[in-house]
Design a protein around this motif. Structure first.
Motif, short mmCIF file in Angstrom:
data_model
loop_
_atom_site.label_atom_id
_atom_site.label_comp_id
_atom_site.label_asym_id
_atom_site.label_seq_id
_atom_site.Cartn_x
_atom_site.Cartn_y
_atom_site.Cartn_z
N MET A 1 -4.30 7.84 -1.36
CA MET A 1 -4.76 6.51 -1.46
C MET A 1 -5.08 6.09 -0.08
O MET A 1 -3.99 5.98 0.83
CB MET A 1 -3.88 5.41 -2.11
CG MET A 1 -4.53 4.06 -2.59
SD MET A 1 -3.60 3.38 -3.65
CE MET A 1 -4.18 4.22 -5.21
N SER A 2 -6.19 5.50 0.27
CA SER A 2 -6.48 4.97 1.67
C SER A 2 -5.77 3.80 2.02
O SER A 2 -5.15 2.95 1.21
CB SER A 2 -7.84 4.96 1.96
OG SER A 2 -8.48 3.64 1.18
N VAL A 3 -5.73 3.39 3.14
CA VAL A 3 -4.68 2.04 3.95
C VAL A 3 -5.86 1.03 3.33
O VAL A 3 -5.22 -0.03 2.79
CB VAL A 3 -4.81 2.06 5.39
CG1 VAL A 3 -4.42 0.66 5.96
CG2 VAL A 3 -4.01 3.29 5.89
N TRP A 4 -7.14 1.08 3.49
CA TRP A 4 -8.13 -0.09 2.64
C TRP A 4 -7.67 -0.33 1.38
O TRP A 4 -7.55 -1.35 0.93
CB TRP A 4 -9.19 0.32 3.05
CG TRP A 4 -9.74 0.01 4.54
CD1 TRP A 4 -10.01 1.22 5.22
CD2 TRP A 4 -9.76 -0.95 5.49
NE1 TRP A 4 -10.32 0.85 6.61
CE2 TRP A 4 -10.16 -0.44 6.42
CE3 TRP A 4 -9.43 -2.31 5.13
CZ2 TRP A 4 -10.37 -1.38 7.70
CZ3 TRP A 4 -9.62 -3.14 6.17
CH2 TRP A 4 -10.02 -2.77 7.54
N GLN A 5 -7.67 0.74 0.59
CA GLN A 5 -7.17 0.50 -0.79
C GLN A 5 -5.96 -0.04 -1.28
O GLN A 5 -5.74 -1.06 -1.90
CB GLN A 5 -7.31 1.96 -1.56
CG GLN A 5 -8.74 2.35 -1.76
CD GLN A 5 -8.66 3.82 -2.37
OE1 GLN A 5 -7.79 4.64 -2.01
NE2 GLN A 5 -9.57 4.06 -3.35
N LEU A 6 -4.76 0.10 -0.48
CA LEU A 6 -3.52 -0.44 -0.25
C LEU A 6 -3.74 -1.80 0.00
O LEU A 6 -2.78 -2.62 -0.64
CB LEU A 6 -2.30 0.46 0.49
CG LEU A 6 -2.32 1.92 0.15
CD1 LEU A 6 -1.25 2.51 1.19
CD2 LEU A 6 -1.62 1.84 -1.22
N ALA A 7 -4.26 -2.05 1.13
CA ALA A 7 -4.59 -3.50 1.67
C ALA A 7 -5.11 -4.21 0.60
O ALA A 7 -4.88 -5.42 0.21
CB ALA A 7 -5.31 -3.40 2.74
N PHE A 8 -6.09 -3.66 -0.28
CA PHE A 8 -6.87 -4.39 -1.27
C PHE A 8 -5.83 -4.62 -2.40
O PHE A 8 -5.92 -6.03 -3.15
CB PHE A 8 -7.90 -3.71 -1.68
CG PHE A 8 -8.57 -4.05 -3.17
CD1 PHE A 8 -9.52 -5.16 -2.99
CD2 PHE A 8 -8.57 -3.57 -4.23
CE1 PHE A 8 -10.09 -5.49 -4.19
CE2 PHE A 8 -8.90 -3.82 -5.52
CZ PHE A 8 -9.72 -5.00 -5.55
N LEU A 9 -4.98 -3.70 -2.83
CA LEU A 9 -3.97 -3.87 -3.85
C LEU A 9 -2.93 -5.25 -3.51
O LEU A 9 -2.41 -5.95 -4.44
CB LEU A 9 -3.52 -2.65 -4.19
CG LEU A 9 -4.13 -1.62 -4.96
CD1 LEU A 9 -3.23 -0.46 -5.25
CD2 LEU A 9 -4.72 -2.02 -6.23
N PHE A 10 -2.50 -5.07 -2.24
CA PHE A 10 -1.66 -6.19 -1.67
C PHE A 10 -2.22 -7.49 -1.78
O PHE A 10 -1.66 -8.46 -2.50
CB PHE A 10 -1.33 -6.05 -0.22
CG PHE A 10 -0.29 -6.97 0.18
CD1 PHE A 10 0.85 -6.93 -0.09
CD2 PHE A 10 -1.21 -7.75 1.32
CE1 PHE A 10 1.70 -7.92 0.30
CE2 PHE A 10 0.16 -8.91 1.75
CZ PHE A 10 1.23 -8.98 1.29
N VAL A 11 -3.46 -7.71 -1.58
CA VAL A 11 -4.13 -9.05 -1.66
C VAL A 11 -4.29 -9.42 -3.25
O VAL A 11 -4.26 -10.43 -3.52
CB VAL A 11 -5.71 -8.69 -0.96
CG1 VAL A 11 -6.35 -10.03 -1.27
CG2 VAL A 11 -5.30 -8.77 0.57
N ALA A 12 -4.66 -8.20 -3.81
CA ALA A 12 -4.75 -8.52 -5.25
C ALA A 12 -3.68 -8.97 -6.09
O ALA A 12 -3.63 -9.71 -6.84
CB ALA A 12 -5.42 -7.12 -6.14
N GLY A 13 -2.21 -8.41 -5.50
CA GLY A 13 -1.21 -8.88 -5.88
C GLY A 13 -0.92 -10.07 -5.76
O GLY A 13 -0.31 -11.01 -6.55
N ILE A 14 -1.40 -10.57 -4.58
CA ILE A 14 -1.26 -11.97 -4.33
C ILE A 14 -1.88 -12.82 -5.23
O ILE A 14 -1.53 -13.87 -5.76
CB ILE A 14 -1.60 -12.28 -2.89
CG1 ILE A 14 -0.75 -11.87 -1.86
CG2 ILE A 14 -1.61 -13.80 -2.44
CD1 ILE A 14 -1.12 -11.78 -0.40
N GLY A 15 -3.00 -12.55 -5.27
CA GLY A 15 -3.90 -13.19 -6.44
C GLY A 15 -3.44 -13.17 -7.78
O GLY A 15 -3.36 -14.28 -8.54
N GLY A 16 -2.67 -12.01 -8.03
CA GLY A 16 -1.98 -11.85 -9.39
C GLY A 16 -0.99 -12.93 -9.68
O GLY A 16 -0.57 -13.62 -10.52
N GLY A 17 -0.20 -12.90 -8.41
CA GLY A 17 1.01 -13.90 -8.37
C GLY A 17 0.64 -15.43 -8.50
O GLY A 17 1.25 -15.96 -9.23
#
Length: 257
Positions: free
Chosen positions: A1-17
């Motif tokens: 999994m690329s750095v950009w994909q991990l960064a996207f998931l982190f931002v999505a996690g914030i949105g999920g929270g």
């Protein structure tokens, strides 16, 4: 999994929270994000369940004052929902991935509808509590309520989105107590189901641990800052927008399946 994909998931996690702060439906953001980075549906689901432990811990910790006096009844309830969560997780693991891909659009659509209807459910529960007379202690749960709670936990272990809304509606009907105390009980009951399912997945399922790490971190951050943002942003338009997006996702996944 690329750095950009991990960064996207982190931002999505914030949105999920943040979504969890609005209506308790963080999975309606986090699960599609896992699909977006290329994870197959079943792997995305088990990864999402494990990552959700962050929000479970936070919600239970924040509900401690309302849990006072409910210990004996909640112990029975959590044992039952824990078994239900394990059964739901096992059902997911033995269900062919093609079957899950057919079922999940309907589950997302249900979660989206419940998200939009959540305020009406809360107002109905408040009116019922007022008419029946709010009490401090929790009354024993009957066999039908426990059976329904097991069904909700089974659903939560299998997929999870909107399980909290279902459990809150059930406990609001079953208990003559304040909505805040029923909500605290809901946090613990669904948390038990999620915890057991997550343990099962962590041991035997193909969890993507890199995705779990960044998604859980984002969920924790989003859940932490969510209340402050929700105070300043109109909740109704945001909730409706998320619900409509969820229905659109359900339609898209249904067409693909």
């Amino acid at each position: 999994m690329s750095v950009w994909q991990l960064a996207f998931l982190f931002v999505a996690g914030i949105g999920g929270g943040l979504t969890g702060s609005v209506a308790g439906l963080a999975s309606l953001v986090s699960y599609p994000a896992l699909l977006a980075v290329g994870l197959p549906p079943v792997i995305a689901n088990v990864t999402n369940t494990v990552a959700m432990l962050g929000t479970t811990v936070g919600s239970v910790a924040g509900s401690r004052p309302e849990l006072v006096g409910q210990g004996r009844t909640l112990l029975r309830l959590c044992l039952l929902t824990g078994v239900g969560g394990a059964a739901g997780g096992a059902l997911l693991l033995v269900t062919p991935s093609e079957t899950f891909e057919v079922i999940v659009p309907w589950l997302i659509a249900l979660a989206s509808v419940l998200l939009v209807a959540a305020p009406r459910l809360r107002r109905w529960a408040e009116r019922r509590a007022e008419s029946s007379g709010t009490i401090r202690g929790a009354t024993p749960l009957g066999p039908l309520t426990l059976a329904a709670a097991f069904g909700v936990a089974l659903y939560g272990g299998y997929f999870g989105a909107a399980a909290g809304v279902m459990m809150l509606a059930l406990l609001s009907v079953a208990w003559s107590q304040s909505l805040a105390r029923s909500n605290a009980a809901k946090n613990l009951a669904t948390g038990a189901a999620n915890l057991v399912a997550a343990v099962v997945f962590a041991i035997v399922a193909p969890v993507n641990w890199a995705a779990v790490g960044v998604l859980a971190a984002g969920l924790l951050l989003g859940a932490r800052i969510g209340p402050a943002i929700v105070r300043r942003v109109p909740a109704t338009p945001l909730r409706i927008a998320i619900g409509l997006a969820g229905l659109g996702l359900a339609a898209s996944l249904w067409i693909q399946a």
